[in-house]
Each structure stands twice: as C-alpha cells, then as structure tokens.
Design a protein around this motif. Structure first.
Motif, PDB file in Angstrom:
ATOM      1  N   CYS A 178       0.892  -1.169   0.000  1.00 23.08           N
ATOM      2  CA  CYS A 178       0.000   0.000   0.000  1.00 23.08           C
ATOM      3  C   CYS A 178       0.926   1.213   0.000  1.00 23.08           C
ATOM      4  N   THR A 179       1.401   1.636   1.182  1.00 31.63           N
ATOM      5  CA  THR A 179       2.436   2.662   1.224  1.00 31.63           C
ATOM      6  C   THR A 179       3.661   2.127   0.486  1.00 31.63           C
ATOM      7  N   SER A 202      -7.680   7.466   8.258  1.00 27.06           N
ATOM      8  CA  SER A 202      -6.850   6.272   8.345  1.00 27.06           C
ATOM      9  C   SER A 202      -5.386   6.549   8.004  1.00 27.06           C
ATOM     10  N   GLY A 260       3.192  -0.617   6.996  1.00 28.46           N
ATOM     11  CA  GLY A 260       2.221  -1.390   7.760  1.00 28.46           C
ATOM     12  C   GLY A 260       1.925  -2.734   7.120  1.00 28.46           C
ATOM     13  N   ALA A 261       1.731  -2.736   5.810  1.00 23.76           N
ATOM     14  CA  ALA A 261       1.379  -3.981   5.130  1.00 23.76           C
ATOM     15  C   ALA A 261       2.478  -5.021   5.314  1.00 23.76           C
ATOM     16  N   GLU A 272       2.196  -6.447   8.776  1.00 25.92           N
ATOM     17  CA  GLU A 272       1.143  -7.467   8.865  1.00 25.92           C
ATOM     18  C   GLU A 272       1.662  -8.811   8.372  1.00 25.92           C
ATOM     19  N   HIS A 316      -8.956  -3.112   6.525  1.00 23.83           N
ATOM     20  CA  HIS A 316      -8.222  -2.531   5.404  1.00 23.83           C
ATOM     21  C   HIS A 316      -7.823  -3.650   4.445  1.00 23.83           C
ATOM     22  N   THR A 355      -5.166  -4.395   3.027  1.00 26.77           N
ATOM     23  CA  THR A 355      -3.879  -5.048   3.256  1.00 26.77           C
ATOM     24  C   THR A 355      -4.021  -6.264   4.178  1.00 26.77           C
ATOM     25  N   ASP A 415      -4.086  -4.373  14.100  1.00 28.43           N
ATOM     26  CA  ASP A 415      -3.631  -3.448  13.068  1.00 28.43           C
ATOM     27  C   ASP A 415      -3.540  -2.082  13.738  1.00 28.43           C
ATOM     28  N   ALA A 445      -2.828   0.912  12.668  1.00 30.81           N
ATOM     29  CA  ALA A 445      -2.901   2.120  11.846  1.00 30.81           C
ATOM     30  C   ALA A 445      -3.520   3.283  12.624  1.00 30.81           C
ATOM     31  N   ASN A 486       2.414   2.184  12.139  1.00 33.15           N
ATOM     32  CA  ASN A 486       2.742   2.893  10.905  1.00 33.15           C
ATOM     33  C   ASN A 486       3.469   4.160  11.343  1.00 33.15           C
ATOM     34  N   HIS A 531       5.063   6.264   9.700  1.00 34.91           N
ATOM     35  CA  HIS A 531       4.795   7.400   8.814  1.00 34.91           C
ATOM     36  C   HIS A 531       3.489   8.093   9.164  1.00 34.91           C
ATOM     37  N   LYS A 532       2.611   7.407   9.885  1.00 31.94           N
ATOM     38  CA  LYS A 532       1.360   8.033  10.305  1.00 31.94           C
ATOM     39  C   LYS A 532       1.508   8.547  11.735  1.00 31.94           C
TER      40      LYS A 532
HETATM   41  C1  LIG Z   1      -6.199   0.395   8.746  1.00 31.18           C
HETATM   42  C2  LIG Z   1      -4.968   0.247   7.920  1.00 31.18           C
HETATM   43  N1  LIG Z   1      -4.293  -0.923   7.952  1.00 31.18           N
HETATM   44  C3  LIG Z   1      -3.170  -1.107   7.240  1.00 31.18           C
HETATM   45  C4  LIG Z   1      -2.657  -0.116   6.422  1.00 31.18           C
HETATM   46  C5  LIG Z   1      -1.443  -0.412   5.606  1.00 31.18           C
HETATM   47  O1  LIG Z   1      -0.342   0.297   6.002  1.00 31.18           O
HETATM   48  P1  LIG Z   1       0.802   0.767   4.991  1.00 31.18           P
HETATM   49  O2  LIG Z   1       0.165   1.642   3.982  1.00 31.18           O
HETATM   50  O3  LIG Z   1       1.769   1.454   5.853  1.00 31.18           O
HETATM   51  O4  LIG Z   1       1.359  -0.461   4.376  1.00 31.18           O
HETATM   52  C6  LIG Z   1      -3.330   1.117   6.378  1.00 31.18           C
HETATM   53  C7  LIG Z   1      -2.830   2.244   5.579  1.00 31.18           C
HETATM   54  O5  LIG Z   1      -2.830   2.622   4.573  1.00 31.18           O
HETATM   55  C8  LIG Z   1      -4.510   1.303   7.128  1.00 31.18           C
HETATM   56  O6  LIG Z   1      -5.171   2.464   7.076  1.00 31.18           O
END
Ligand SMILES: Cc1ncc(COP(=O)(O)O)c(C=O)c1O
Lengths: 452, 128, 489
Positions: free
Chosen positions: A329-330, C80, C141-142, C145, C173, C175, C246, C248, C270, C272-273
């Motif tokens: 995703c990111t 999110s 984040g992905a 996971e 999400h 991911t 998760d 996020a 995350n 970055h968030k």
């Molecule tokens: C609820 C949620 N889970 C997982 C992710 C995935 O994280 P990332 O984009 O850092 O891989 C996101 C973000 O985009 C998210 O909002």
C-alpha cells in the motif's frame, strides 16, 4: 506541548460542543476502565529542539559515515554521488508532506512525477512497463517471483543462482516456505553460473529463473543466454540489475528479460544505514496486470486536458483484497522522486560517465589490490564496479588495517547465510564508485600492504 | 438469446446449452454492479475447466471479479472481439456479449444452476 | 499562474545536446572498454533518457510540486492516514553526517550511535505497545502485517498445529486479507456487525481449531474503540488462535491503552502516520511490529541488542532471534523514517505522547459534532481520532455523492477526506483531523461542507473548478492504459 494548537479556552469550548466537560470523558465513554493505562508511559523526558539536536549530533558522531571515511563498501548499497538538485526537489514539502495521490486533482504534481519515473525506468531498462516503486531491492525479487508463480500457476519450481545477493535469497526463502513451492539454488563456485548447469535445472515445472546482473560478487553472468534458457523451458526470466550499470551494459529489455527488478538506492538515495531505499519493478507488457504496486496512467480530464491518475487499481489490495497481486500500500514514493530527478540530471551522457568511471576505477582498484601480498581476486570473471578478493591470511587483519587507515571495505562474505552452507570465510567485497579517486585507491592498497 | 430460457450461476454467469455446447456470458445486472468495465481476460481455447473454477476475469475502474465456469468442460471458442468492445457486455449481454463456448464434459449437468426466475429472486436477496 | 511550459513532460522539454550533471574525467589509466567488459555485454547505444539542463529540472519539478496539496500547504483530513504536521527538525537531524551517510554494512563498532538510537526506539515501541518483542524491519504497515502473520505461521508449525485460517471483519483494510493470503492463509471475513462493532456470535461461529489469527484494527476503521476487545481476545485465545492488532489507528490511544494490555498478541505501527514519518507522496513508511514474549524468538533479524560492559558503558550489537522466520527485507529497515519517529518521541516525552491522543480525539469529536447535521455519522455520537460520515442521504435526496463533496472541498482549499472506505459504510467520508489542527481550521472546514451541500448538484458533479485538472477520465485510462510517455513517430 509541541505541535498542538488549541488553547485551554478553545479546548473547553470544543468540549462544550461535544457535550462533555473533559477530554478524559471522551475516552471513558469509549475505552473500558480496566483497559486503561493508569500511568504515564515509561519514556525518556521531553527535549527541546536544541537539546534534541545536541543528542542526535552526539549519536551521529559515534558512527563512521561515508563522508568522513573513505567508503569501498558494497553488497547492494553504494556511496554514489548525489547532485544537490536532488535534495532541493525531494525536500519540497508539497511533495514530501503529501500522501498517495488518491485525489488526482489534488496530486497532479506527484502523479506526473511518477509517470515520468515510470517512463525513465522503462527507458533505462528497455522494458515495457514500470510500476511506481516497491520497498527495496530484496523484496522486489520476491514480488517478481510471485508474479511468475501467479502467471504460470501450474508451475511451482523457482530457480535462482548462488551468486544472487544472499539477503535477497533469504527473503525469498522466508516468503516461499509457507507456500507449496520448490526453490532450487544453482551453485556458482566460479563466481558465475555455468549455463549448462542452469539449463539442466530448468524443466516444465519451472515458473522462473532469477539472475542478478552484475551478481553479488560483482561478476557478470551470461545474462542473455540464461534468459534464453528460461524462455526455452517456458519459464519467465527475471533479472535483478544495478541501475547504474546500464550506462555501459546491455539493458534487461535488450536481452529478453520478462521481469527486471532492482535496488534503486544508487539513483540518488543516501545510504542511511540501509533504508528507505527504492524497489524497482518492470516487466513486459503481457504481464502488466500481474504487477504489484501502484501504476500511474495518462488520461484526459473533463475539459479534455492531459492529466494523470492511479491506474489499473483493480490489481491492488484495496479492491481485490485477498486476491490482490500484492499487499503493498504505502510504497517508496519519495525515493522514486529522487530517482526521477537524478536520472533527469544525468541524462544519457551523465549516466554513461558514472557507469564508466565506476567500472574503470574498480578495475584499477582490482589490479592494485591483487598486487598486495596476501590478497588475490577470488574469481576470474569479468566484473563491473565491484569485485571479490580472497584474503589468504583471513579477512580480519585486512579489515583492521583498512579501518585504521580510514577506509571501509566489505562486506565480508562470512557474514551471510549461504545456500550451500559454505562460509566463504576468506572473501571480501570491494566496491568502487565514481567518487573514489586514484589516490584513494593507491592509499588503500598501501594501507593493506603494510606488514602486520 | 432468450434470457428466460437460460441457466444462471450464483456468480452471475449465464449458460445457453445446445446439445453438448454451452455458451457462457455474464448477466447485464452483474456488469452494471461492477460499473464501467475496463478489461476482460478470456480463457484459453483448448483448456479444461471444472464447474466453479475461475476461467476469466472482468475489471472495472473500481472493482474486479473472477468469472467462474458454470459447467465442467473444454473451452472450444472465445469471443475474441469482446475485449475491444466491452460495451457489448452491458448493451447486449446475452447476444454479442457472449464470452466463451464450452464443450460440456461427459456426464456434467446444469442441475446446480438456477433458472431465470430463481436468479431474479436470488439477485434481490443480495445487497447492492 | 501555472507555468504551462515548465510542466510539460520532461521528455517534451528534452533537447539533444543539453545536459546537467557532469563528472570528472577518469584519473586511472585509460584502457579500451572491451578489455574490461566483454564486447557482447556492452550496450550498443545509450539509454534514451531526456536531455535537459539543471535549471530545466528545477523549474519543472518545483512547478510540479505546486500542483499538489500537502500537509504543509493544506488541511489534509485523509482518514486512516494520520496526516499530521511533519516537524522540520526531523528533516535536519535525519540528514546529519554519521546518520545519513552510514553504510548498512559498516561494522557495529563504527555504528554505535546508530545502534543506540535503534535500540532506544525498539524499547519505546515495546512500551507504547505493551508488547516486549519488536522488529523494526518492515518497510510499511502492510509488510508488518505479513511479517507478523509469518511469525504466527512459524509459531504454530513449531507447536505442530495446523492452523489455516485468518479471520477479519469486513471493515478491515485491504492489506489485511492481502497479507493473510500471501502468508499462505485462507481468509475468513466477518460480514455482520453490531453498530460497527464485531458481532460476537458471528465471530464465535467462525472460531475453531483451524483459526490461526484474528486481525482487528483497534480503534477500528470506523473510528470506534472495540469495547469488547478483551472478550474477543479471550474467545480467540480459547480456541488457540492469536490476536493481531492493526495499529494504523494508534494515534487515538497513545498512553491511553495498549494493544498488549487489551489482548493483542502482535501488532504493527505505521511510523509514517502515528509518529509523523512523513508520508513522502506515497511513501516511504516504516511498519515495525511488536509481539508477545513467546513470539519474540520468531521475529526476523536483525534486532538490536545492548550489553552492559564491566565499566558500566553499553555496547550495542545486532542479533538474529533464535527461531527466526528469516529475513523479510535487506539491511535493517527504513531507518530514515524510524529516525524521524525517534526524534518525535524524544521531543514529546510521555506526557506529550498522551497529549497527542487527547487532542486527536478531541479534534475528531468536535468535527463530528460540527458536521453531523449535514453529514450523518451512522456509528453515532462519539468517536476516537476519526469518524466515518455518510453522504447516502444526500445522494438519494439531492444526488450529491461522497465523491462530489470530496472534489468540491478542493476548491475550498481543503484536501478531501478518505472516500468509499471502509466499504461497509455507503458513500463513506472518513475524516481524521489529527491533533495538529486548530479549532479555526476545523470550523472553516465544517463551514465549507455546510456550504457545499447547498450548492447545485449538477455543478458539484463537475467540481473541482480551480485545480490543475478536473474529473479525470478513469475509464479511458483503464481501457487503454498509457503508463509511460512514448515518442511520436
Ligand atoms: C487500517 C490500515 N491498515 C493497514 C494499512 C497499511 O499500512 P501501509 O500503507 O503502511 O502499508 C493502512 C494504511 O494505509 C490502514 O489504514
């Protein structure tokens, strides 16, 4: 407190609108009391900007960075020169404080830049399609292999060479071990693969062959023959390349790669202890819909003007969920932006100069080091900007002498996990970029030659 | 094609059977739910599919869906013009919008599929 | 005021013979290239990159940058995603020599400062999570996971348990299911909910000895804190499964409650968030994971260790956990982003960290109250750090969609919220104001939406009117994908 706006009066006013008398009430309405952390977190005390800078500067001083020492370290991350204009653009906060361009109208800058990135990467590699970045070089190999397994779903055999970056291979093992697949590693004791041995390992169950070019030892594989062998077996040919070698070497698209991936760090990204870097992934057009990651497409808007959008999103996790081509995703957008600016600044001539300088200096360095008593080239193969030396008296004394004289070389091969259980204990990589001078190389050779 | 005479799968494919040749497409209602289609992946002629296994794929800008073989059999023809004329899937879903012809495997039946009435009722039970 | 010329494509600006970067001539003995590289391996021509000057490049990209909305220029309530302010000190400090120029294979002895920061970051992430084992390898984040699910798979395999299923609610999400599938699990989605919360009977009906992991975002993507999370965790643990949080949405609960304390066995951050990465036009991120003690030995390496010397000084090193799943990426992780997160946490301290969540939740609740009259929030009166409003009523009554509102907001100088996610709310507008916005900004944003919903729906379908583009043709893009520039012949 830092970065907060609302005054106590405003907070009270806002709480009144929410119909509560304290922020605590907002939480106690929602989070059960027995789950609450009824203490402060154990964390170091808050620092002012001035104190923080002093602390970080002190930490930074404890590290041997490439700007204070002379760096001959390689193994997938290199001390290449970064023109100032790369930083000027990458520190534009309109870029680095934005996110994924979901709203095309609010993100045309990002979208156009990544469309340009995709084009530049295709021009660089001779491939048909590039995505807009993956995490880094190692996971890009795994993504490419997943693409192959998805494209040829009846085939479950993956063939790699022993000369691939051992960390790339480890990542592949981590991901494949839970899937029903067979990973075959072809040993490369001579530094490169024996094409006939590779051919013998390819069969009608093989989904793909992965070749790193130049390989982890710095040597050049017979990439064209290997890609042809993959094709003959009905498998996909995957190349993991060094972007800065392509000012000199044939491009993956020229010699028939189906998927070409790379660590893009050398395209304008600083070393920063291993990340964030840039995963590059390209492929032939026929594989476009199997690609992982974001793709930017050109279209027109309501008024007929050219503009750019996120395209072919149906491949991605937010739509296809468990059937998506990847979970990414990111991504690594800002590093793709750095690469875009870097490639624009270099142009064809600049790229050629960097490639040639690194290659010539590496060959000069190899000659000089081979003359040092106790050192010899480990492999008799052609190489590009990196080569492997054997330290007959062991690696440690060599590393020590280099370090004492202000040089960093390596990594030593013994720090990695090798597929065949070998330790490769006497091997040491030496990488030479355009930044190293003849004087640096001569001084390194002298330092290593000093009797112990 | 008379849609009242066709058989339907829960995954929105329709089937017209003539002898042991089954012509397969997807319903216009399903296409509409996917919104504007951008891509159709056809199966390979000569390939065998079991009923319920994926044989193709449709994608819109915002969604994607696998196509599942409504009967077991071998693909003997595909509508090669369709990927370049995706509008047919909504304007003439049961005619020019056919996707593939299967030679039904010996012994395979359509008994597990719904008739037009059954499909209409089933459609209404789904949230759209 | 747009500079139309400079914002052409780079390739259209190219003119043969122009160039920017020049490198020194070689100072080593000149030899024919074919002595160095076999002729067959040499390229026959140069890659056809564009030829432009440095001023071309700068004017082009600086002008492109002005076509973006960003946190530094606009309110960016993208739900999110936690689009909070990115402190400038982080950029300067991450660029310090010794940090920015450190090679990943530098010896530990010559990387003690780097390793010390990474070690302290590991400790802080463990404390905030309430989970002791931390790996900072994942790039986002992905990847966190996926890494945690691979840890779970290895853990079960070691115990001789064959567990194949990963369960998640439909508000998850994308991911989450994508990561589960890549880790080799079957996905089971829960499709019911009780007012936005997990339906316990439905969860119970899916739990059995096949259950490997239950993945849940808490607070959820609806901005709700799953009150029964402890009960849920017990249900999962009772059948031998693990609970994945998760993270996020950690911005809502920093120092308030901890995943490890409410039943989570594994989680990702995350950086970055929550810890203000920044977002880099799509990335890079950093997605460290934290796990319970009995899972820590399975984490991917390297992790950072600290040993106390007899003289009291600390020495930091790298180690690989004993039962590791193996590597998930090269080198150490997205260190540059971790470094910014570290600077952030060191600036805030324990009280400052809690103040983040206090104010994030206050801002979200205030905005919810200001907007609910025009945009109903199906999940009610209270939220954590974000909420999901629905334009469903407006859509049926006036034909105004979530997309129309999102696009028109751009004209008013606000970035749009996240739209059409989570999938369970029709015409969803997911708003996350973050703590780094003022009441004045929230008031102005609410006023803009109030204004927008009174506008002519026909006109709204054509918004925005002021940006560099309006309503791109996605269909055309999808049907005939143009993914790169090609020279006209
Ligand atoms: C609820 C949620 N889970 C997982 C992710 C995935 O994280 P990332 O984009 O850092 O891989 C996101 C973000 O985009 C998210 O909002």
């Amino acid at each position: 407190m830092s970065y907060l706006f609302n005054t106590p009066e405003q907070q009270q006013e806002m709480l009144r609108v929410c119909g509560v008398d304290s922020i605590e009430k907002l939480f106690s309405d929602q989070v059960p009391a027995d789950l609450r952390l009824n203490r402060l977190l154990e964390m170091p005390p808050a620092l002012s900007e001035l104190e923080l800078e002093a602390e970080l500067t002190a930490l930074a001083h404890k590290n041997g960075g490439a700007s204070t020492r002379t760096c001959f370290l390689g193994g997938g991350a290199y001390d290449h020169f970064i023109p100032a204009a790369v930083d000027t653009i990458a520190t534009r906060s309109e870029f680095y404080t934005a996110y994924t361009p979901y709203q095309a109208e609010a993100s045309q800058g990002t979208l156009q830049a990544f469309f340009e990135y995709q084009t530049l990467i295709c021009e660089l590699t001779g491939m048909d399609v590039s995505n807009a970045s993956l995490y880094e070089g190692g996971t890009s190999v795994t993504e490419a292999v997943s693409m192959a397994l998805r494209s040829l779903h009846n085939r479950r055999r993956v063939v790699v060479l022993g000369s691939m970056h051992p960390e790339y291979r480890e990542i592949l093992v981590t991901h494949l071990q839970h899937l029903n697949c067979e990973l075959v590693t072809i040993p490369t004791p001579a530094g490169t693969a024996d094409v006939s041995k590779v051919k013998a390992a390819l069969n009608d169950q093989t989904a793909c062959l992965v070749v790193q070019q130049p390989n982890f030892f710095g040597c050049l594989e017979s990439a064209a023959e290997l890609m042809a062998a993959a094709k003959d077996a009905g498998a996909l040919g995957i190349i993991s390349f060094d972007p800065l070698s392509l000012g000199l070497l044939q491009r993956p698209g020229d010699y028939g790669a189906d998927i070409a991936v790379a660590e893009g760090q050398s395209l304008g990204t600083p070393l920063q202890y291993g990340g964030p870097y840039l995963g590059i992934l390209t492929c032939r057009e026929a594989l476009m819909r199997k690609m992982p990651g974001r793709l930017i497409g050109q279209t027109t808007d309501r008024l007929g003007k050219r503009c750019f959008v996120l395209n072919l999103q149906a491949r991605e996790q937010h739509i296809k969920r468990d059937k998506a081509t990847s979970n990414i995703c990111t991504n690594q957008g800002l590093l793709a932006l750095r690469a875009t600016v870097y490639m624009s600044l270099l142009g064809p001539q600049g790229l050629r100069e960097v490639s040639e300088l690194a290659c010539r200096k590496a060959h000069y360095a190899a000659e000089q080091l081979a003359q040092v008593a106790g050192l010899e080239l480990m492999f008799a193969q052609p190489f590009f900007k990196e080569f492997t030396v054997r330290c007959k008296g062991g690696v440690e004394p060599i590393l020590k002498r280099a370090a004492a004289a202000g040089f960093d070389i390596g990594p030593e091969l013994s720090r990695f996990t090798w597929s065949d259980g070998e330790t490769m204990s006497a091997g040491l990589l030496v990488a030479v970029t355009e930044k190293r001078t003849r004087a640096d190389i001569d001084r390194l050779a002298q330092a290593l030659a000093k009797s112990r | 094609m008379d849609r009242s005479q066709l058989k339907y799968a829960k995954t929105d494919e329709w089937v017209a059977l003539e002898g042991d040749i089954a012509t397969v497409g997807i319903t216009d209602a399903a296409v509409q739910a996917l919104t504007d289609l951008v891509y159709l992946a056809l199966p390979t002629v000569g390939k065998q599919y079991n009923a319920g296994s994926p044989f193709g794929e449709v994608e819109s800008v915002k969604a994607a869906s696998d196509l599942y073989a409504p009967v077991s059999g071998e693909v003997i023809a595909v509508n090669t013009e369709l990927p370049n004329n995706l509008d047919w899937l909504s304007t003439d879903a049961f005619g020019k919008g056919w996707i593939a012809r299967f030679k039904v495997a010996p012994g395979a039946t359509l008994d597990h599929l719904m008739d037009a009435k059954g499909y209409a009722a089933y459609w209404d039970t789904r949230a759209h | 005021m747009r500079n139309q010329q400079a914002t052409q494509l780079l390739f259209e600006l190219s003119k043969s013979g122009r160039r920017a970067a020049r490198f020194p001539t070689a100072d080593v003995p000149d030899r024919p290239l074919t002595d160095l590289i076999p002729a067959a391996q040499l390229a026959k021509s140069l890659p056809p990159l564009p030829e432009v000057t440095e001023p071309d490049v700068i004017r082009h990209f600086v002008n492109l940058s002005t076509l973006n909305m960003s946190v530094d220029t606009h309110f960016y309530p993208l739900g999110s995603c936690t689009m909070k302010y990115n402190p400038k000190r982080h950029e300067r400090l991450a660029g310090l020599p010794g940090l920015v120029d450190l090679h990943p294979y530098q010896t530990p002895a010559a990387s003690q400062g780097m390793l010390q920061f990474l070690y302290e970051m590991q400790q802080m992430l463990a404390e905030i999570a309430g989970l002791p084992g931390v790996s900072m390898q994942p790039a986002a984040g992905a990847q966190g996971e996926l890494t945690a699910l691979l840890v779970a798979a290895q853990y079960f395999r070691d115990r001789g348990e064959h567990r194949t299923k990963v369960i998640f609610p439909n508000s998850a999400h994308g991911t989450n299911p994508a990561s589960a599938a890549i880790a080799g699990f079957e996905c089971v989605q829960l499709n019911q909910s009780e007012g936005g919360y997990v339906s316990l009977p439905e969860l119970q009906s899916q739990l059995n000895d096949q259950t490997a992991v239950f993945m849940i975002t808490n607070p959820s993507t609806l901005g709700l804190f799953e009150r029964r999370i402890q009960t849920i965790a017990k249900m999962v643990h009772d059948v031998g499964g693990l609970v994945y949080i998760d993270g996020a949405n950690m911005n809502a609960i920093l120092g308030i409650t901890r995943p490890g304390d409410f039943g989570g066995d594994m989680m990702h951050y995350n950086v970055h968030k929550t810890f203000t990465g920044p977002h880099g036009a799509g990335g890079p991120g950093s997605g460290p994971i934290a796990v319970r003690d009995f899972l820590a030995d399975y984490l991917p390496g390297p992790i950072v260790t600290r040993t106390q010397q007899p003289d009291g000084t600390a020495v930091y090193g790298l180690a690989t956990p004993s039962k590791t799943i193996g590597r998930v990426r090269t080198f150490f992780g997205n260190v540059g982003i971790l470094l910014r997160g570290y600077c952030y946490l060191k600036t805030l301290g324990a009280e400052g960290v809690k103040a983040v969540s206090d104010n994030a939740v206050l801002n979200a609740n205030y905005l919810l109250q200001k907007l609910k009259h025009v945009l109903p929030v199906p999940q009610g009166e209270r939220c954590m750090h974000e909420f999901v409003a629905s334009a469903q009523k407006l859509k049926t009554e006036k034909g105004i969609s979530a997309m129309d509102i999102a696009k028109r907001l751009l004209d008013y100088g606000f970035h749009a919220p996240t739209v059409y996610f989570p999938l369970v709310v029709p015409e969803a507008l997911m708003m996350e104001p973050t703590e780094t916005e003022s009441k004045e900004t929230l008031d102005a944003f609410a006023a803009a939406i109030e204004q927008i919903v009174t506008e002519d729906p026909e006109r709204l379908h054509e918004a925005p009117f002021t940006g560099p583009a309006s309503r791109p043709d996605d269909l055309k893009a999808g049907r005939n994908p143009i993914l790169k520039w090609t020279a006209k012949v």
